[in-house]
Design a protein around this motif. Structure first.
Motif, short mmCIF file in Angstrom:
data_model
loop_
_atom_site.label_atom_id
_atom_site.label_comp_id
_atom_site.label_asym_id
_atom_site.label_seq_id
_atom_site.Cartn_x
_atom_site.Cartn_y
_atom_site.Cartn_z
N PHE A 26 26.75 -64.06 67.84
CA PHE A 26 25.86 -64.26 66.72
C PHE A 26 24.49 -63.65 66.98
CE2 PHE A 26 29.08 -67.48 66.20
CZ PHE A 26 29.32 -67.44 64.84
N ALA A 27 24.01 -62.91 66.00
CA ALA A 27 22.67 -62.33 66.10
C ALA A 27 21.65 -63.42 65.79
CB ALA A 27 22.54 -61.18 65.11
N GLY A 28 20.39 -63.14 66.03
CA GLY A 28 19.32 -64.10 65.77
C GLY A 28 19.25 -64.53 64.32
N ASN A 29 19.70 -63.68 63.39
CA ASN A 29 19.63 -64.04 61.98
C ASN A 29 20.86 -64.80 61.51
OD1 ASN A 29 21.57 -62.08 61.90
ND2 ASN A 29 20.38 -60.62 60.69
N GLY A 30 21.76 -65.15 62.44
CA GLY A 30 22.92 -65.94 62.10
C GLY A 30 24.12 -65.14 61.63
N LYS A 31 23.97 -63.82 61.51
CA LYS A 31 25.10 -62.99 61.10
C LYS A 31 25.94 -62.62 62.31
CE LYS A 31 22.93 -60.95 57.08
NZ LYS A 31 22.47 -59.70 56.47
N ILE A 32 27.23 -62.58 62.10
CA ILE A 32 28.12 -62.19 63.19
C ILE A 32 27.95 -60.70 63.45
CG2 ILE A 32 30.54 -61.88 63.86
CD1 ILE A 32 31.17 -64.44 62.34
N ILE A 33 27.76 -60.36 64.72
CA ILE A 33 27.69 -58.96 65.11
C ILE A 33 29.12 -58.52 65.23
CG2 ILE A 33 26.93 -57.35 66.89
CD1 ILE A 33 24.91 -59.51 67.75
N GLY A 34 29.58 -57.72 64.31
CA GLY A 34 31.01 -57.43 64.24
C GLY A 34 31.42 -56.10 64.82
N ASN A 35 32.47 -56.12 65.61
CA ASN A 35 33.05 -54.88 66.10
C ASN A 35 33.70 -54.12 64.95
OD1 ASN A 35 32.44 -54.87 68.87
ND2 ASN A 35 33.89 -56.53 69.15
N ARG A 36 34.14 -54.83 63.90
CA ARG A 36 34.73 -54.15 62.75
C ARG A 36 33.71 -53.21 62.12
NH1 ARG A 36 37.17 -59.56 60.74
NH2 ARG A 36 39.07 -59.59 61.93
N LEU A 37 32.48 -53.69 62.00
CA LEU A 37 31.42 -52.86 61.43
C LEU A 37 31.16 -51.66 62.33
CD1 LEU A 37 29.24 -52.40 59.32
CD2 LEU A 37 27.72 -53.82 60.69
N LYS A 38 31.10 -51.88 63.63
CA LYS A 38 30.87 -50.77 64.55
C LYS A 38 32.02 -49.77 64.49
CE LYS A 38 27.78 -53.10 67.64
NZ LYS A 38 27.42 -53.42 68.99
N ARG A 39 33.25 -50.25 64.32
CA ARG A 39 34.40 -49.34 64.24
C ARG A 39 34.32 -48.48 63.00
NH1 ARG A 39 37.38 -53.38 66.99
NH2 ARG A 39 37.96 -54.48 65.11
N LYS A 40 33.76 -49.01 61.90
CA LYS A 40 33.66 -48.25 60.67
C LYS A 40 32.55 -47.20 60.77
CE LYS A 40 35.43 -51.83 57.65
NZ LYS A 40 35.12 -52.81 56.62
#
Length: 177
Positions: free
Chosen positions: A150-164
């Motif tokens: 989890f990032a400081g803003n509460g959003k999940i740091i996603g590998n899916r996003l990085k893969r895209k």
């Protein structure tokens, strides 16, 4: 989560307990796989082992420290990229895989294998931690995983996003083999 720091003599003890396992050629392979966000499985395992050791020292919990540190470090010793494996039940399957790999490569005791197999409780409902060491690893893993995911803003740091966004050879600084 607040930072945790071992006293110099505790850090020396921790390093002595983990050095043979963490420096082993097979354990070094964990650096090639991402666990959460941009954290390698090796770094995740080291953080869990360190937090476990910190917990027993600060709360003066009597444990088998050698088994605690070894089980904590090897709890995710599955040696593959779980993000790309296509196993939607990785959370259920990987403790048994990690325990088998640890038995094969590190000759872990039954107690240490139990620590590894039960670290995903309560997700793995029937694999309940039955020792202090196993319970501590289970708790520490949840704490470290949460911090990594989890990032400081509460959003999940996603590998899916990085893969895209990033091509395969640029993800997480890991080069294609």
């Amino acid at each position: 989560m607040a930072k945790f720091r071992l006293k110099p003599h505790e850090l020396k003890d921790f390093k002595n307990l983990i050095k043979d396992t963490a420096t082993h050629k097979s354990a070094q392979e964990m650096k090639n796989y991402i666990q959460h966000a941009d954290v390698s499985t090796y770094r995740h395992a080291m953080a869990v082992a360190l937090l476990c050791f910190f917990i027993v020292k600060r709360f003066k919990i009597k444990t088998n420290e050698k088994s605690l540190v070894k089980g904590a470090f090897l709890h995710d010793y599955f040696l593959y990229d779980w993000h790309n494996k296509g196993d939607r039940l990785h959370g259920y399957h990987h403790p048994a895989i990690a325990a088998e790999n640890a038995k094969r490569d590190f000759n872990v005791t039954d107690h240490e294998a139990s620590i590894i197999k039960t670290h995903m409780w309560p997700l793995t409902l029937t694999k309940i931690p039955k020792s202090r060491e196993a319970a501590i690893v289970c708790i520490a893993d949840k704490m470290i995983s949460s911090r990594e995911s989890f990032a400081g803003n509460g959003k999940i740091i996603g590998n899916r996003l990085k893969r895209k966004i990033l091509p395969p050879n640029k993800r997480h600084g890991i080069k294609d083999k």
